[in-house]
Every structure is written in C-alpha cells, then in structure tokens.
Design a protein around this motif. Structure first.
Motif, PDB file in Angstrom:
ATOM      1  N   SER A 109      73.865 -55.161-104.397  1.00 53.06           N
ATOM      2  CA  SER A 109      72.576 -55.420-103.760  1.00 53.06           C
ATOM      3  C   SER A 109      71.634 -54.237-103.931  1.00 53.06           C
ATOM      4  CB  SER A 109      72.809 -55.717-102.270  1.00 53.06           C
ATOM      5  OG  SER A 109      71.576 -55.877-101.599  1.00 53.06           O
ATOM      6  N   ASP A 150      70.382 -54.224-107.502  1.00 54.83           N
ATOM      7  CA  ASP A 150      69.395 -55.294-107.710  1.00 54.83           C
ATOM      8  C   ASP A 150      68.051 -54.909-107.110  1.00 54.83           C
ATOM      9  OD1 ASP A 150      71.304 -56.758-109.004  1.00 54.83           O
ATOM     10  OD2 ASP A 150      71.814 -58.022-107.276  1.00 54.83           O
ATOM     11  N   GLY A 151      68.067 -54.335-105.888  1.00 56.10           N
ATOM     12  CA  GLY A 151      66.811 -53.916-105.275  1.00 56.10           C
ATOM     13  C   GLY A 151      66.110 -52.844-106.084  1.00 56.10           C
ATOM     14  N   THR A 152      66.890 -51.910-106.640  1.00 53.86           N
ATOM     15  CA  THR A 152      66.305 -50.858-107.470  1.00 53.86           C
ATOM     16  C   THR A 152      65.638 -51.449-108.715  1.00 53.86           C
ATOM     17  OG1 THR A 152      67.992 -49.306-106.715  1.00 53.86           O
ATOM     18  CG2 THR A 152      66.817 -48.742-108.727  1.00 53.86           C
ATOM     19  N   GLU A 182      68.789 -46.414-102.750  1.00 51.12           N
ATOM     20  CA  GLU A 182      67.850 -46.884-103.765  1.00 51.12           C
ATOM     21  C   GLU A 182      66.918 -45.761-104.216  1.00 51.12           C
ATOM     22  OE1 GLU A 182      65.785 -50.280-102.343  1.00 51.12           O
ATOM     23  OE2 GLU A 182      67.533 -51.595-102.331  1.00 51.12           O
ATOM     24  N   ASN A 231      60.609 -52.317 -97.838  1.00 52.01           N
ATOM     25  CA  ASN A 231      61.810 -51.617 -97.382  1.00 52.01           C
ATOM     26  C   ASN A 231      61.912 -50.230 -98.000  1.00 52.01           C
ATOM     27  OD1 ASN A 231      62.671 -53.691 -95.729  1.00 52.01           O
ATOM     28  ND2 ASN A 231      63.919 -54.651 -97.339  1.00 52.01           N
ATOM     29  N   PHE A 232      61.560 -50.130 -99.287  1.00 48.03           N
ATOM     30  CA  PHE A 232      61.643 -48.841 -99.962  1.00 48.03           C
ATOM     31  C   PHE A 232      60.658 -47.840 -99.366  1.00 48.03           C
ATOM     32  CE2 PHE A 232      60.787 -45.894-103.473  1.00 48.03           C
ATOM     33  CZ  PHE A 232      62.083 -45.510-103.766  1.00 48.03           C
ATOM     34  N   GLU A 249      61.226 -55.894-100.908  1.00 53.10           N
ATOM     35  CA  GLU A 249      61.944 -54.724-101.439  1.00 53.10           C
ATOM     36  C   GLU A 249      61.027 -53.518-101.465  1.00 53.10           C
ATOM     37  OE1 GLU A 249      65.088 -52.737-102.344  1.00 53.10           O
ATOM     38  OE2 GLU A 249      65.201 -54.925-102.161  1.00 53.10           O
ATOM     39  N   ARG A 272      70.927 -48.010 -97.436  1.00 49.33           N
ATOM     40  CA  ARG A 272      70.445 -48.678 -98.639  1.00 49.33           C
ATOM     41  C   ARG A 272      69.135 -48.081 -99.138  1.00 49.33           C
ATOM     42  NH1 ARG A 272      69.648 -55.070-100.121  1.00 49.33           N
ATOM     43  NH2 ARG A 272      68.146 -54.725-101.807  1.00 49.33           N
ATOM     44  N   ALA A 300      60.516 -61.650-102.046  1.00 45.71           N
ATOM     45  CA  ALA A 300      61.626 -60.725-102.321  1.00 45.71           C
ATOM     46  C   ALA A 300      61.112 -59.422-102.901  1.00 45.71           C
ATOM     47  CB  ALA A 300      62.612 -61.389-103.283  1.00 45.71           C
ATOM     48  N   LEU A 325      64.428 -54.433-109.018  1.00 45.74           N
ATOM     49  CA  LEU A 325      63.189 -55.135-108.634  1.00 45.74           C
ATOM     50  C   LEU A 325      62.006 -54.175-108.643  1.00 45.74           C
ATOM     51  CD1 LEU A 325      64.100 -57.576-105.709  1.00 45.74           C
ATOM     52  CD2 LEU A 325      63.174 -58.167-107.955  1.00 45.74           C
TER      53      LEU A 325
END
Length: 618
Positions: free
Chosen positions: A479, A482-484, A518, A463-464, A460, A514, A456, A486
């Motif tokens: 979501s 939460d990703g930020t 982020e 993806n970023f 992340e 997204r 996870a 992480l």
C-alpha cells in the motif's frame, strides 16, 4: 547541647563575659575529652585510609599493567604474523620455478650454479637469511650462500625434521639453530614434485630460512620483554638475548633427547629460567612481570609478553602517597581547628542567632538552587520538545517541498479522468434527451469510477501533505509503495524513466508510519529521477526483500555518488547537486532511525547509485 556549644563560643570570643553559669558549661574536662575523641577519630581515619590506599594502589597497578601488557602483546604478535606471512608464500612459489625442478632432475653442476645465483638474488631482494634446495637424499645442491665460507652446498640435512616432514606431508616449519651458521631461525620447507603435480614423484625439498633479528630489535624498543616459546617451552625468540634457548619450566628427559637428536638448538644448555609464579604475576630473579600469552601461527608456539610491574606499581604508590599526604594535612588541619575551637571556648547568643540566620540563608540558597535546577530541567524538556517539533516541522517542510515537485504530475493524473468525466456527462445528457436510459446509466457508471480515481489521487496527496502525528504501527508495504507511485509515477513516465518494482512478499507489513514511509520513498525516487534525468535508457529499480529486517532497495543507472561525499552523505546540507539543499537524505535517515531502521548506501546492480532502507517487520 546546641545551646551549650553556643555558650562556649560566646565565652571564648569575650572572656570577660564568663559568669558562674558559663563556667559550669565550659568545663576543661569536656573540652579535653572532645579533643581526645577528635584525635583518635583522625588517627583511625588515617589508618583506614592507609590500608585502603595501599589496596587501591595495588589494584590500579595491576589493572594498568594488564591493559598495557595486552595491548603490547597484540601489537608484537601482529608484527610477527606480518613477518611470517611475508615469507610463507615464497617456498610455495619457488616449487613452481622451472630452474629448481631442472636442477633437481639432472643434478648437473651448471644447473646448480645457475640456480645458486638466482637464489642469491632472490634472498637479497626478499631479505631472507638463506634459500637452499635439497635433493631426495637431503643433500644441498644449490644455496643462496654458495659463495659464503658457511655455504650449505654439499651439506646433508636428512636428519632435520623439516626435511622428513616436507618429504612426507608436502610442507613443514621448524624453528631451530643453524648447524653451520649457528644462528637461530625459522625453516620453511616445501616438497618439489616432478611435473609440478601433487601426486608426482618427490624430487627434493626447497627450504627458506628466516631470521628475526630486526623483529627482536623492534620488540626491544618496548619496556616489556617479548618471548616466543615452542611446544616444549623453549624460548626461541626474545627481545632479551640472554633468555634465548632457556626454558619455561624444567624439560623432561624425553624432550631433551628429542631436541638433541634433531640438533634443533645445537649445544644450548636449555636451562630453565628462575621463575616464581604468583597468580598472573611472574618473578624472574628480582624483577616482577605481568604475563600475557598470545597464540601465533608458528606450530605449537606461543608469544609471551612480560610487562614489568614495578613502573605501574611505583606510579600508583606515588599517587597513593600524595593522596595520603593530602588527607594527613586535612586531618591535621581539622584537629588544629578543633583545638583552637576548644581553646577559645567562646559563645554568645548573638552567634546563635547569626547561625540561625546563616542556616536560613543556606536553606534559601538551597531552595533557590533547587528551583534553578527544576527550571533548568523544565527548560531542557522544553528544548527537547522544541527539537522534536522542529525536526517534524523540517520533515513536514520537506514533504511540502516534494509536493511542489510532484504537483504537475498529479495534475496530469487528474486532468485525464476530469476530461473523461465531462465527455461522459455530455454524452449522458444526450442519451437522456433521446430516452436512451441504459446508455446514460453506463456513462454515469464510468463517471463514478473516474471520480473514485480522482479521489484516490487527491486523497493520497492530502495524506502526504498532512502532519505525521499517527503513532507507529503496522503499515502494508504494498500500500505504501502504491501510494508513492500515485504521487510520483507520472513524473517518472513523463521523463521516460523505466521503473521496475519487485516485492518478494506482497503481503509484507513493516513497523512504521505510512506518511513518513512514503516521504522516504518519494525522496529516494526523486533523487534517482534527478540522477538519470536526460539519460538514454534511464532506469530505476525498487526491490523489497522480506525477512527480519525488511529491506527496500532503490537503485538507478545514473552516474552514482561521488566517493568524497559518501562518508557524509546523510549529514544536513551535504549535496552533490548544485541546486540541492542537502536535507532530503538527512531527513529520510532520521525518519528511518525513528522507525528503528536504517538508511544506507549500497552498490547499485544497475551501475549508478543505490540506497537501502531497512525496517522492522510488524
């Protein structure tokens, strides 16, 4: 027909070439007919142009005068309102003045004379025409002009409407002519009650008279004439003194009787102005004006601005005459050119060929120009594409730069589960060696869970780092947050920064992408973390409010944004940090605009800096 025209030109250029065939082509009758048609067409054009220019000049003059009149009326009304607001508070304050209530209570000469001097000083400081105090019977017991030959002391103003209205309602305003001074002004009256209580016994009335000579002088600096009329249509203020106490329209007998009874305007004849109305145009005497009315806060009064129509009309007519003269010259030149063409009557076949070549050349020029325009359009499209690509490259570079700052935190987040995975694996081997399968299976379950955690985190981060090419669509706000966290949460924990996250609606979705959303949150949280770095009790709050639009507030308790940077904070290369590039907020603002939202500065409830991202709900 075209060949015939070429024959005429050929003969005019070389008269010796005329033969029997050419002579039949260039008949004088045909030339004269064409000339007459051209002259008639020119005259018709001039006639139509004259009518059109006259109509245009009238419309232009009216529009220009209307705009100037509206602007001047608003400016003059603002001047009057500011003058009124300056004086309206004074009677209210004076009713609480102990010496006023004391003088009304005992009515002694000593108290009245002391109040006279105080009112005199106050009138001088505030530029009021006169301030005076009336007892319950309407008799003046003290006045700022007590030493003047026209002193109000001892005068009774019971008949004045402002006295009666103030005694009944508490306050009153009246524009009237002074019965002693003979000067016009606005009377502001307020009742004085015993003990200062609104329900107390009425002791009398305090009155302040305001004269507007200076304001009327300022109005007179304008080319327009400014008037203020009361509810009966009487001109009570005017930049043209000769119009004061004249009426806009005939007064009824009842209004005249009422004004005479209250002696509001003394012995002024109150004759109507010689008005003639034509739409919005008002004629007074031999002058034309464009009238604009503005409501003012004087009871029942209206500010009227009369803008002279002649200057704008004269300017528009002069412009129309110049245009008509130019058109006359052009038409005359065209007729002369046609006359010369008819007189010369020369045409050669070579001229035909030259004309064909010229047409072909012009066609080539047009094609070339069209090609240039098409290429320019393509270059513009390519420039736009490069701009969008460069903007995305800049956003991608900013994301990659942010990854450099959060890599240490992400590595720490991964190291813990990796170390635990190794321990669980070694223990599982030991359990298998001792044939303790259940314990080995439990360790393997722990390893699977820790592997999912590592996946996870790395997912992340991947993806970023990727390019944001996905189209805009619904993004779950929970979501994205939460990703930020992480990506940046470990950095905040390592710095000892307390982070408060509050979502009013955890199920809220917004219209965005997204990865880029982020990126906005990471930039704002990193800026907040930099602002509170090393600060004892450092705190950051992330609050999401539902509704339309959805608002995400990120605030800190740091030193805040310097006031001189706020107007240009979202401009590229503007930063308050010595080591900053000034691109993070500019990129975040561009991304928010691309989502159809905004990024702005707000007051921080924590005392530092605050930023708000607004997004459309999905």
């Amino acid at each position: 027909m075209r060949n015939t025209a070429y024959q005429i030109i050929k003969v005019c250029n070389n008269p010796h070439m005329i033969d029997s065939r050419d002579s039949s082509v260039i008949a004088p009758v045909t030339g004269r007919r064409r000339l007459l048609i051209a002259v008639a067409a020119g005259l018709a054009i001039l006639l139509l142009a004259g009518f059109g220019l006259a109509h245009w000049a009238a419309g232009r003059a009216g529009a220009q005068t209307a705009v100037e009149a509206q602007q001047n009326a608003r400016a003059h009304a603002s001047l009057l309102e500011s003058e009124l607001q300056k004086f309206r508070l004074l009677p209210r304050v004076l009713t609480e003045f102990p010496d006023v209530r004391a003088a009304l209570a005992d009515k002694s000469d000593a108290a009245s004379r002391r109040l006279d001097r105080e009112l005199e000083q106050l009138a001088t400081r505030t530029d009021a025409a006169v301030i005076y105090v009336l007892d319950a019977d309407g008799t003046t017991i003290a006045a700022s002009n007590w030493q003047s030959p026209t002193s109000f002391v001892g005068e009774n103003y019971r008949f004045r409407p402002y006295f009666r209205d103030a005694m009944q309602r508490g306050d009153a305003e009246l524009f009237a002519l002074g019965t002693v001074s003979g000067r016009p002004g606005l009377y502001l009256a307020r009742r004085v009650n015993a003990g200062g209580d609104a329900d107390g016994r009425a002791l009398g009335v305090i009155v302040l008279k305001v004269e507007f000579d200076k304001l009327e002088t300022r109005w007179a600096d304008s080319a327009a004439t400014t008037l203020v009329t009361d509810a009966a249509g009487i001109v009570v203020m005017s930049s043209a003194p000769r119009w004061r106490f004249r009426s806009f329209g005939a007064l009824s007998a009842r209004d005249r009787q009422r004004l005479r009874a209250t002696r509001s305007y003394g012995d002024a004849p109150l004759d109507p102005l010689p008005l003639r109305r034509t739409g919005d145009v008002l004629r007074i005497g031999d002058q034309s004006y464009f009238q604009v009315a503005e409501r003012v806060s004087l009871p029942g009064s209206t500010l009227r601005l009369l803008q002279p129509a002649e200057p704008a009309r004269a300017s528009a007519n002069a412009t129309a005459r110049v245009i008509f003269l130019i058109l006359l010259i052009l038409v005359g030149a065209a007729i002369v050119s046609l006359l010369r063409l008819v007189e010369r009557q020369a045409l050669r076949q070579a001229a035909h060929e030259a004309l064909e070549r010229e047409v072909a050349a012009r066609t080539r020029d047009l094609r070339a120009a069209n090609d240039e325009l098409r290429q320019a359009s393509e270059r513009q499209a390519e420039t736009d594409r490069r701009y969008r690509a460069a903007r995305e490259e800049l956003a991608q570079a900013s994301r990659l730069g942010s990854i450099g700052q959060i890599t240490a935190g992400v590595a720490h987040e991964i190291n813990q589960p990796v170390a635990a995975i190794r321990s669980f694996a070694e223990n599982a081997l030991a359990y298998l060696g001792r044939s303790e399968g259940d314990k080995a299976r439990a360790n393997l379950d722990h390893i699977v869970a820790l592997t999912a955690r590592v996946g996870a985190i790395t997912g992340e981060l991947r993806n970023f780092a990727r390019r944001a090419t996905a189209p805009l669509g619904p993004v779950a706000l929970q979501s994205a947050i939460d990703g930020t966290l992480l990506l940046i949460g470990d950095r905040l924990r390592a710095q000892g920064i307390a982070l408060d996250v509050e979502l009013a609606n955890p199920a809220a979705t917004v219209h965005a992408d997204r990865v880029r959303l982020e990126q906005i949150l990471v930039n704002l949280l990193q800026n907040a973390a930099d602002a509170v770095r090393g600060l004892e009790g450092a705190r950051i709050s992330l609050t999401a409010h539902g509704g339309d639009p959805v608002a995400i507030d990120i605030c800190d308790n740091g030193p805040g944004v310097p006031a001189d940077l706020k107007p240009q904070l979202f401009t590229p290369f503007v930063t308050g940090r010595p080591d900053g590039l000034g691109l993070g907020l500019a990129i975040a603002s561009d991304i928010a605009k691309a989502f159809g939202g905004t990024l702005s500065i707000i007051p921080s409830p924590l005392g530092g800096a605050g930023f708000r991202v607004t997004l459309r709900p999905a």
